[in-house]
Design an enzyme around this catalytic site. Structure first.
Site, short mmCIF file in Angstrom:
data_model
loop_
_atom_site.label_atom_id
_atom_site.label_comp_id
_atom_site.label_asym_id
_atom_site.label_seq_id
_atom_site.Cartn_x
_atom_site.Cartn_y
_atom_site.Cartn_z
N CYS A 254 10.35 -1.76 26.85
CA CYS A 254 8.96 -2.32 26.65
C CYS A 254 7.81 -1.38 25.72
CB CYS A 254 8.37 -2.44 27.88
SG CYS A 254 8.01 -0.84 28.77
N LYS B 129 18.33 -12.62 -13.85
CA LYS B 129 18.20 -13.68 -15.02
C LYS B 129 19.53 -13.56 -15.74
CE LYS B 129 14.41 -14.37 -17.22
NZ LYS B 129 13.07 -13.73 -17.70
N HIS C 170 1.34 -17.26 -12.74
CA HIS C 170 1.54 -15.93 -12.33
C HIS C 170 0.90 -15.59 -10.78
CE1 HIS C 170 0.26 -11.98 -11.99
NE2 HIS C 170 1.49 -11.66 -12.05
N MET D 289 7.49 -7.23 -16.56
CA MET D 289 7.89 -6.55 -17.51
C MET D 289 8.00 -7.26 -18.64
SD MET D 289 11.24 -4.80 -15.44
CE MET D 289 11.90 -6.22 -14.86
N GLY E 81 6.71 -11.43 -14.22
CA GLY E 81 5.70 -11.31 -15.20
C GLY E 81 5.37 -9.71 -15.55
N ARG F 255 14.73 -10.63 -23.52
CA ARG F 255 13.80 -10.77 -22.07
C ARG F 255 14.42 -9.80 -20.97
NH1 ARG F 255 11.84 -16.19 -21.39
NH2 ARG F 255 12.45 -17.32 -23.19
N SER G 67 13.28 0.93 32.30
CA SER G 67 12.64 0.33 31.01
C SER G 67 12.13 1.25 30.06
CB SER G 67 11.50 -0.78 31.38
OG SER G 67 10.63 -1.27 30.40
N ARG H 101 16.95 -19.25 -10.24
CA ARG H 101 17.06 -18.21 -9.26
C ARG H 101 16.41 -18.91 -7.80
NH1 ARG H 101 11.89 -14.85 -11.65
NH2 ARG H 101 10.39 -16.51 -11.49
N TYR I 287 17.44 -6.72 27.93
CA TYR I 287 16.45 -7.59 27.36
C TYR I 287 15.39 -6.58 26.80
CZ TYR I 287 13.08 -5.60 30.79
OH TYR I 287 12.43 -4.48 31.72
C1 PEP Z 1 5.45 3.39 26.28
O1 PEP Z 1 5.24 4.51 26.48
O2 PEP Z 1 6.42 3.00 25.30
C2 PEP Z 1 5.08 2.34 27.03
C3 PEP Z 1 5.33 0.94 26.90
O3 PEP Z 1 3.76 2.68 27.84
P1 PEP Z 1 2.41 2.74 26.88
O4 PEP Z 1 2.55 2.52 25.71
O5 PEP Z 1 1.55 2.13 27.58
O6 PEP Z 1 2.19 4.39 27.15
#
Ligand code: PEP
Ligand code: MG
Length: 903
Positions: free
Chosen positions: A846, A25, A460, A106, A104, A95, A776, A339, A866
């Site tokens: 993954c 403010k 509010h 404070m 609201g 304020r 992975s 704001r 990836y």
């Molecule tokens: C992991 O361990 O990160 C994985 C992808 O395999 P899971 O979760 O199936 O053990």
């Protein structure tokens, strides 16, 4: 140290960038003053001062008194009025305002500077006795409750009794005499409760108010709000002492809140609420239902046009949608606050995309402005379109103002406390209130949705719910809410506490009972912005999907292949023909109970066609994209029945004695199954499993290839810990695959790689890459084993490690956001060595972290190819990957600048 910053008469000591110090403010008032907008003059006491006050038991820094005095004199000079003067008094508002908006939560004190002399002067000068005494009673009431802490209810009760005595219903009908009488009663009450006279000295009033605002930083509601909003690291609140302007002098005055664009849809329309003859908090408190700005334009065209100009100017200046508070005092406009406005996820995307198209911001800025929560919230439910209209009409209880879109189903509760109690028991609740106040924030947070009988879109309830993307309906005046009986009635029907109800925040409709909800269609601006993000990112984004259905969904979400198919899920369930799931379960159980490789092969042969069919479905959906298929991972005991009854059933079905089944189940028991006979260790012991799975994958790929589908299978071995172990598995994989491909006479590309889940594998990444064509990172297991934390049980104590108020050892739950500091180092070590061996080694992730923003950014920095995330998290990963590039560029630019200076 400077603790006070002045603004007024077109000049300001602070500016818009000083939010941390002056609060949102204070910074906004300073900036608006600088750019020449009509802002009442005043000064801001800094958040650093609040920090000092709270750390020193309510003492102010030594220099503060003189600074406040100096600034007060300056304010009196600019306004040509004197605080508490008997002729032409200056009145101020005091304020709160911290760096992050806490609507609201404070305290605020208005009309400060009134006493028995200045009130007479105010009455004389405005020629409005009633207005002056109403202002005075509001001040005495606010001061008594906020500064002194007298219970609000006792004061409200006195007001109620006075109105009854005078036979009036609304505050607007109370004459001057009534307010004068009430001031007397309040003062007597004050004396009785505090043994002191109500302060006449305006400076004493001012210091009382400053302390109260500082203390309100630690009021329970404010602390709760910061907890649920995860607001940390702030010093406290600033205090803004600002010349009062009055929206309640008469019909030519008023007060309002407006947004430069529609905060629900993002549409570029001027949007807001206005109340004629009202004072500041009346709009936000939601006690009276205000009029729309279009109505204001009709009633006060000149002021409206001026406000419209301010709208354009402020949006250009801040390059973002603004939420503004203003007051009209006898036809003159004053801006009290600006704001960045809270908005729904749909509006977030629309505003970012529109502003980029308008040239107000760049595309890169548009991408930067989206947070992962904005994407998550886009998927919030709506009333399922299949629900027949007549059913909705039949169930409809009432209609209110559609403050925050989405839909919610839950059991009705009539207090915030009850909402919290029921939610703690796992119940879904809808909070039903006449209006909400900041004290209700805990209950509002746990509710699925909120409905209030009063208030507008800037009340509010609406503002708080909008910040959370929580479905909210306000101004639902047909709803007759009775707290005593815990009921809400409308249209001759009644909802009792615990009854199911449904809210449609898009339409503002309240329904009886449980209506079916579904996920909405994504707005156009979402796809546009995601395309922009794709144009920026380098990191690939794949998905974790086990069924053709999920694969399809993931493609719609923008996945560029599958990073993990967990094949065990296919052993449990037939997703195409669920009634046939039991056939698969039986086959795998038969395989597990089998006592020879031949018997095992026979059982596995039954699974082969199922697996092949599933893979064909997935390959079809992923036409042209790679699919990483992981061989069986969980310990076998997860597939067999543990209760005697079920064991008997299995024994009967596969034609063995129940004791055979029982013995096998017992044999499979492990003390630490997560470290046990699972992952690729299964295929080391039972190569038949590998053979069947590889056969299913390659035969499916061959069949797809023959029908023109582009397939790129990547066969992945889980839980590998050693080069030789992987070599055995890779050789077997190539042997089975090679034979099928040769026989089929097709050219099929496939690769064989491993998950990196065991710390030893990460450390020996260099050796393992001699065999693996890709890595992975399975960061769920890598976190589990790297930190020695059970992924299934750590939830019991891990919160203590994360909670700042407890041990605060880690900034986040390492199973949600990658432990970059530890597990991340293992990954970097492994990547460096893996690529040293095999420069073109493809590397992905993954684990669940592949769909979490900060982890994705780390993966980008680490040079992964990836990330792979579950279908609904794919857009979050795409966005984070783009933001990672933008942050990297900014860091490089900063680095260059620094380097330049040194030379
Ligand atoms: C992991 O361990 O990160 C994985 C992808 O395999 P899971 O979760 O199936 O053990
Ligand atoms: Mg794993």
């Amino acid at each position: 140290m400077k603790y006070v910053y002045f603004f007024g008469a077109g000049k300001a000591e602070g500016n818009g960038t000083m939010k941390e110090l002056l609060g949102g403010k204070g910074a906004g008032l300073a900036e608006m003053t600088r750019i020449g907008l009509p802002v009442p003059a005043g000064f801001t006491i800094t958040t650093e001062c609040c920090d000092y006050y709270l750390k020193h038991d309510g003492k102010y820094p030594a220099s503060l008194r003189a600074e406040v005095k100096k600034n007060l004199t300056r304010l009196e000079r600019v306004t040509k009025k004197k605080l508490g003067d008997a002729k032409d008094p200056l009145l101020v508002s005091v304020r709160s305002g911290s760096a992050r908006s806490m609507p609201g939560m404070m305290e605020t004190i208005l009309n400060l500077g009134l006493n028995s002399k200045s009130v007479e002067a105010l009455a004389r000068n405005t020629k409005n006795d009633r207005f002056a005494w109403d202002a005075y009673r509001r001040f005495v009431q606010m001061y008594s409750s906020v500064v002194i802490g007298l219970p609000k209810e006792e004061l409200e009760e006195k007001l109620r009794v006075m109105k009854t005595r005078r036979g009036v219903k609304d505050d607007t009908q109370v004459p001057a005499e009534g307010w004068r009488e009430l001031v007397g009663e309040y003062k007597a009450h004050f004396k009785k409760r505090t043994s002191k006279d109500f302060p006449e000295d305006p400076e004493e009033q001012l210091w009382g108010a400053i302390g109260a605002v500082f203390r309100s930083w630690n009021a329970e509601k404010a602390v709760t709000y910061r907890r649920v909003e995860r607001i940390t690291g702030l010093l406290g609140t600033a205090v803004n002492v600002v010349q009062m302007v009055f929206g309640n002098i008469g019909e030519n005055s008023g007060t309002g809140v407006c947004f430069t664009r529609d905060p629900s849809t993002g549409e570029k329309v001027f949007y807001g609420d206005f109340l004629i003859n009202a004072q500041g908090e009346d709009v936000v408190a939601g006690i009276r239902t205000p009029m729309h700005l279009t109505e204001m334009a009709r009633l006060m065209p000149k002021v409206y046009n001026q406000l419209e100009k301010v709208r354009v100017l402020l949006e250009k200046h801040y390059r973002d949608m603004q939420d503004m508070e203003f007051t009209v005092e006898e036809g003159k406009l004053y801006m009290l606050q600006t704001r960045a406005g809270k908005r729904t996820p749909t509006a977030t995307f629309k505003i970012a995309v529109d502003m980029a198209k308008e040239g107000l911001i760049t595309k890169v800025e548009a991408i930067e402005r989206i947070k992962s929560e904005d994407i998550e919230r886009l998927f919030y439910p709506v009333i399922d379109p299949s629900v027949p209209k007549p059913e909705l009409t039949k169930r409809k209880l009432a209609t209110g103002i559609n403050a925050v879109p989405g839909a919610a189903v839950g059991k009705a509760v009539f207090s915030a406390e009850e909402a919290e109690l029921m939610a703690a028991k796992g119940e879904k609740v809808i909070l039903v209130r006449r209006e909400t106040s900041p004290e209700d924030v805990g209950g509002m947070f746990v509710a699925q949705g909120i409905v209030t009988a009063t208030g507008g879109k800037t009340s509010h309830a609406a503002v708080v719910a909008r910040g959370w993307g929580k479905c909210c309906i306000v101004g639902c005046e047909q709803l007759d809410i009775d707290y005593a009986t815990k009921t809400a009635s409308a249209n001759g029907r009644k909802i009792r506490e615990g009854d199911w109800m449904t809210l449609d925040g898009n339409e503002g409709a309240v329904y009886e009972g449980e209506v079916k909800l579904s996920t909405p269609k994504l707005p156009d601006a979402f796809s546009i912005l995601m395309k922009w993000a794709d144009g920026v990112r380098r990191l690939g984004v794949r998905t974790n999907a086990d069924t053709p259905h999920d694969a399809k969904k993931a493609r719609e979400m923008g996945a560029e292949g599958i990073g993990l198919v967990r094949t065990e899920h296919m052993f449990f369930k037939d997703f195409e023909q669920p009634e046939k799931s039991v056939d698969r379960q039986l086959a795998i159980q038969e395989m597990i109970v089998a006592d020879s490789p031949e018997a095992r092969r026979k059982a596995l042969a039954k699974l082969l066609p199922y697996q092949r069919r599933d893979f064909i479905g997935i390959f079809k959906e992923m036409d042209g994209y790679p699919v990483t298929i992981r061989l069986l991972d969980p310990p076998l005991h997860e597939f067999v029945p543990h209760e005697r009854e079920k064991q008997q059933e299995l024994a009967d079905k596969i034609g063995v004695d129940v004791e055979v089944v029982a013995r096998r189940v017992e044999q499979l028991h492990e003390s630490n199954p997560m470290l046990g006979h699972r992952g690729c260790r299964l295929c080391i012991t039972y190569p038949e499993i590998l053979e069947m799975q590889v056969q299913a994958i390659i035969e499916a790929a061959v069949e797809c290839k023959k029908s023109g589908i582009k397939v790129f299978p990547e066969i992945m071995h889980p839980l590998v810990m050693d080069r030789k172990e992987l070599k055995i598995l890779a050789d077997a994989t190539h042997r089975v695959a090679g034979e099928i491909i040769r026989k089929a006479g097709v050219k099929l590309e496939y690769s064989v790689g491993t998950m990196i889940e065991v710390p030893r594998a990460a450390i020996l990444g260099g050796e393992i890459a001699e065999v693996a064509e890709f890595f992975s990172f399975g960061t769920n297991d890598l976190t589990q084993m790297g930190m020695g934390l059970s992924r299934d049980d750590a939830g019991r104590f891990l919160p203590d490690y994360v909670d700042e108020k407890k041990a605060g050892i880690f900034p986040n739950d390492p199973f949600q956001s990658l432990d970059v500091h530890g597990v991340g180092q293992l990954m970097l070590w492994c990547i460096e060595r893996g690529r040293a061996t095999r420069p073109k080694l493809k590397i992905g992730i993954c684990g669940e972290h592949g769909g979490e923003s900060a982890s994705v950014k780390f993966c980008h920095q680490a040079g992964l190819d990836y990330v792979s995330a579950s279908p609904f998290l794919v857009p979050i990963a795409r966005l984070a990957a783009a933001q990672a590039v933008i942050e990297e560029r900014a860091a490089r630019k900063r680095g260059k600048k620094k380097g330049g200076k040194k030379r």
